[in-house]
Design an enzyme around this catalytic site. Structure first.
Site, PDB file in Angstrom:
ATOM      1  CD  GLN A  37      -2.258  -1.244   2.880  1.00  0.00           C
ATOM      2  OE1 GLN A  37      -1.449  -1.313   3.790  1.00  0.00           O
ATOM      3  NE2 GLN A  37      -3.567  -1.260   3.072  1.00  0.00           N
ATOM      4  CE1 TYR A  44       4.660 -10.416   7.575  1.00  0.00           C
ATOM      5  CE2 TYR A  44       4.119  -8.872   9.314  1.00  0.00           C
ATOM      6  CZ  TYR A  44       4.061 -10.140   8.777  1.00  0.00           C
ATOM      7  OH  TYR A  44       3.396 -11.127   9.463  1.00  0.00           O
ATOM      8  CB  SER A  46       4.725 -16.591  14.541  1.00  0.00           C
ATOM      9  OG  SER A  46       3.669 -16.583  13.597  1.00  0.00           O
ATOM     10  CD  GLN A  63       1.893 -13.362  15.184  1.00  0.00           C
ATOM     11  OE1 GLN A  63       2.318 -13.372  14.040  1.00  0.00           O
ATOM     12  NE2 GLN A  63       2.184 -12.402  16.038  1.00  0.00           N
ATOM     13  N   PRO A  73      -7.441 -13.993  10.528  1.00  0.00           N
ATOM     14  CG  PRO A  73      -8.212 -11.989  11.454  1.00  0.00           C
ATOM     15  CD  PRO A  73      -6.958 -12.671  10.987  1.00  0.00           C
ATOM     16  CB  ALA A 129     -10.031 -17.737   5.777  1.00  0.00           C
ATOM     17  N   GLY A 136      -5.882  -7.407   9.628  1.00  0.00           N
ATOM     18  CA  GLY A 136      -5.135  -6.792   8.539  1.00  0.00           C
ATOM     19  C   GLY A 136      -5.598  -5.384   8.246  1.00  0.00           C
ATOM     20  CD  GLN A 169     -10.533  -7.158   4.970  1.00  0.00           C
ATOM     21  OE1 GLN A 169     -10.781  -7.481   3.817  1.00  0.00           O
ATOM     22  NE2 GLN A 169      -9.418  -7.521   5.591  1.00  0.00           N
TER      23      GLN A 169
END
Length: 330
Positions: free
Chosen positions: A26, A52, A155, A181, A211, A213, A290, A296
């Site tokens: 983004q 990331y 994680s 995680q 969360p 999917a 996210g 969203q």
């Protein structure tokens, strides 16, 4: 917004955590907008990683941390900052995984990117079976004792490996893992079989990611095999291919139609319902949501105020029981 204690520590975090996995895909202004929206909703918990935005070239890795660090300027003291290491690759063999050399270098790089002296939570992004657990545990212990991280976690660990790691930490009197995680959502409930019972037994927090999917529970990918605007790019493989393999199947799409019917009947969006269902599990401390788009994000943040009734939770449990994969007991 409600807040919860991380494991048996005194660290308090919001029950929702803002993820930064798309920062860099983004624009920076959109990333700042997402962080601002989350903060306005009471979120004090930010999740990052040195790799990331996921799926990018090596020279772009760390951009999400850099963007987060710029946004935190002047307000670092108000937020709990978590980052992860062990998944990013590099030109040298030791620039990946969990060897001592890589972890000690990686934490310094993350602190530089985030423009901070310490992180509140430093986590292994993945398990690295090629490296002895005691080497990794000793490196993480050193990171905490040097003041570069307050707490450590993992994680994407299997329960048996996590159990072994905690046992070695306790035997050697090293700093112990505090949260785990894992991936967890209505279409992937495998952690209920072993990881969640382990967490409840030994006092671990569970802070799940994914969360929705990979967006299926936001309905944006419904039966099309295409990614929605603002999410992770279609060409992001192997992560993109992994997500398609996990969730983009006929049975999952049928389940989503049933979930949508339930959500509509109760006047709630499916993203809100999906996150609220996770939060209703007593083992869950916080849920990583996210920031792929403002609409969203508003729906997932709304889960903090949505009270899921026990009858509804039981109905969702029954509808998605098959996604526990492998046992009948609940």
């Amino acid at each position: 917004m409600q807040y919860a204690r991380v494991g048996r520590t005194g660290l308090m975090v919001s029950r929702l955590c803002i993820g930064t996995g798309t920062f860099g895909h983004q624009t920076e202004s959109k990333a700042f907008q997402a962080l601002g929206m989350a903060a306005a909703a009471g979120v004090n918990f930010i999740d990052a990683a040195d790799m990331y935005p996921a799926g990018t070239e090596p020279n772009q890795m760390g951009d999400a941390e850099r963007i987060t660090g710029r946004w935190l300027k002047g307000k670092r003291h108000r937020f709990i900052v978590s980052t992860k290491a062990g998944r990013a690759g590099g030109p040298s063999a030791w620039l990946r995984g969990s060897p001592r050399k890589h972890l000690l270098d990686a934490v310094d790089a993350s602190l530089l990117h985030l423009d901070t002296d310490y992180v509140d939570l430093y986590q292994l992004h993945v398990d690295d079976p090629a490296i002895p657990l005691d080497e990794t545990a000793e490196a993480l212990d050193l990171i905490v004792r040097s003041g570069k991280a307050r707490f450590i976690g993992v994680s994407n660990f299997l329960s048996n490996r996590l159990t072994r790691a905690i046992g070695q930490q306790e035997t050697a009197r090293l700093v112990r893992f505090v949260p785990a995680q894992p991936r967890y959502n209505l279409l992937n409930r495998e952690i209920e079989r072993e990881l969640i019972p382990l967490a409840l037994e030994v006092g671990l927090s569970v802070i799940p990611f994914n969360p929705l999917a990979d967006g299926l529970l936001s309905r944006r990918n419904r039966k099309t095999g295409e990614r929605g605007k603002g999410g992770l790019p279609r060409e992001m493989d192997p992560p993109g291919e992994m997500h398609r393999t996990l969730f983009w199947r006929g049975r999952e799409f049928e389940t989503i139609e049933h979930l949508l019917t339930i959500a509509r009947a109760h006047g709630v969006s499916l993203p809100t319902l999906s996150v609220a269902w996770i939060m209703a599990n007593p083992a869950i401390t916080s849920v990583i949501v996210g920031a792929s788009g403002s609409a969203q994000l508003m729906q997932t943040l709304a889960a903090a105020d949505y009270r899921l009734k026990q009858a509804m939770k039981s109905r969702l449990d029954d509808l998605t029981a098959e996604y526990r994969h492998g046992d009948a007991g609940r």
